[in-house]
Motif scaffolding. Structure first.
Motif, PDB file in Angstrom:
ATOM      1  N   HIS A  29       0.839  -1.200   0.000  1.00  0.00           N
ATOM      2  CA  HIS A  29       0.000   0.000   0.000  1.00  0.00           C
ATOM      3  C   HIS A  29       0.874   1.250   0.000  1.00  0.00           C
ATOM      4  N   ASN A  30       1.909   1.261   0.851  1.00  0.00           N
ATOM      5  CA  ASN A  30       2.796   2.422   0.921  1.00  0.00           C
ATOM      6  C   ASN A  30       3.540   2.625  -0.386  1.00  0.00           C
ATOM      7  N   GLU A  31       3.920   1.525  -1.024  1.00  0.00           N
ATOM      8  CA  GLU A  31       4.618   1.638  -2.307  1.00  0.00           C
ATOM      9  C   GLU A  31       3.694   2.237  -3.361  1.00  0.00           C
ATOM     10  N   LYS A  32       2.449   1.782  -3.394  1.00  0.00           N
ATOM     11  CA  LYS A  32       1.482   2.326  -4.351  1.00  0.00           C
ATOM     12  C   LYS A  32       1.226   3.805  -4.077  1.00  0.00           C
ATOM     13  N   THR A  33       1.130   4.164  -2.800  1.00  0.00           N
ATOM     14  CA  THR A  33       0.916   5.565  -2.434  1.00  0.00           C
ATOM     15  C   THR A  33       2.109   6.404  -2.867  1.00  0.00           C
ATOM     16  N   ALA A  34       3.316   5.912  -2.626  1.00  0.00           N
ATOM     17  CA  ALA A  34       4.524   6.634  -3.024  1.00  0.00           C
ATOM     18  C   ALA A  34       4.566   6.822  -4.534  1.00  0.00           C
ATOM     19  N   MET A  35       4.161   5.801  -5.275  1.00  0.00           N
ATOM     20  CA  MET A  35       4.164   5.907  -6.737  1.00  0.00           C
ATOM     21  C   MET A  35       3.135   6.944  -7.206  1.00  0.00           C
ATOM     22  N   ARG A  36       1.970   6.973  -6.577  1.00  0.00           N
ATOM     23  CA  ARG A  36       0.960   7.973  -6.939  1.00  0.00           C
ATOM     24  C   ARG A  36       1.462   9.378  -6.634  1.00  0.00           C
ATOM     25  N   CYS A  37       2.119   9.540  -5.480  1.00  0.00           N
ATOM     26  CA  CYS A  37       2.660  10.853  -5.114  1.00  0.00           C
ATOM     27  C   CYS A  37       3.731  11.294  -6.111  1.00  0.00           C
ATOM     28  N   ALA A  38       4.592  10.373  -6.496  1.00  0.00           N
ATOM     29  CA  ALA A  38       5.640  10.695  -7.468  1.00  0.00           C
ATOM     30  C   ALA A  38       5.029  11.070  -8.811  1.00  0.00           C
ATOM     31  N   ASP A  39       4.009  10.355  -9.240  1.00  0.00           N
ATOM     32  CA  ASP A  39       3.326  10.684 -10.493  1.00  0.00           C
ATOM     33  C   ASP A  39       2.704  12.080 -10.419  1.00  0.00           C
ATOM     34  N   SER A  40       2.085  12.387  -9.294  1.00  0.00           N
ATOM     35  CA  SER A  40       1.470  13.710  -9.113  1.00  0.00           C
ATOM     36  C   SER A  40       2.530  14.798  -9.131  1.00  0.00           C
ATOM     37  N   ALA A  41       3.650  14.547  -8.470  1.00  0.00           N
ATOM     38  CA  ALA A  41       4.733  15.536  -8.446  1.00  0.00           C
ATOM     39  C   ALA A  41       5.275  15.779  -9.852  1.00  0.00           C
ATOM     40  N   ARG A  42       5.448  14.706 -10.623  1.00  0.00           N
ATOM     41  CA  ARG A  42       5.922  14.863 -12.005  1.00  0.00           C
ATOM     42  C   ARG A  42       4.934  15.675 -12.833  1.00  0.00           C
ATOM     43  N   ALA A  43       3.657  15.390 -12.642  1.00  0.00           N
ATOM     44  CA  ALA A  43       2.635  16.125 -13.387  1.00  0.00           C
ATOM     45  C   ALA A  43       2.646  17.601 -13.015  1.00  0.00           C
ATOM     46  N   LEU A  44       2.802  17.895 -11.724  1.00  0.00           N
ATOM     47  CA  LEU A  44       2.861  19.294 -11.295  1.00  0.00           C
ATOM     48  C   LEU A  44       4.088  19.994 -11.855  1.00  0.00           C
ATOM     49  N   LEU A  45       5.228  19.313 -11.839  1.00  0.00           N
ATOM     50  CA  LEU A  45       6.443  19.907 -12.401  1.00  0.00           C
ATOM     51  C   LEU A  45       6.290  20.158 -13.896  1.00  0.00           C
TER      52      LEU A  45
END
Length: 54
Positions: A29-45
């Motif tokens: 679950h934490n890995e999936k959450t981390a991946m979603r956060c990283a995807d969101s950060a990339r999209a924001l950048l």
């Protein structure tokens, strides 16, 4: 060994297995959450970079 001792051992093994399963579930679950956060950060950048180019 008594019947109680065998029962207790089996219960301990079951509880340990439940703990291990729970840890694995939390890790996944934490890995999936981390991946979603990283995807969101990339999209924001990416979105921020597009805004600066305009």
């Amino acid at each position: 060994m008594t019947a109680h001792g065998l029962s207790s051992r089996g219960q301990d093994a079951t509880l340990e297995r439940l703990r291990a399963d729970r840890q694995l579930e939390e890790t996944l679950h934490n890995e999936k959450t981390a991946m979603r956060c990283a995807d969101s950060a990339r999209a924001l950048l990416h979105h921020g970079a597009e805004q600066r180019l305009r």
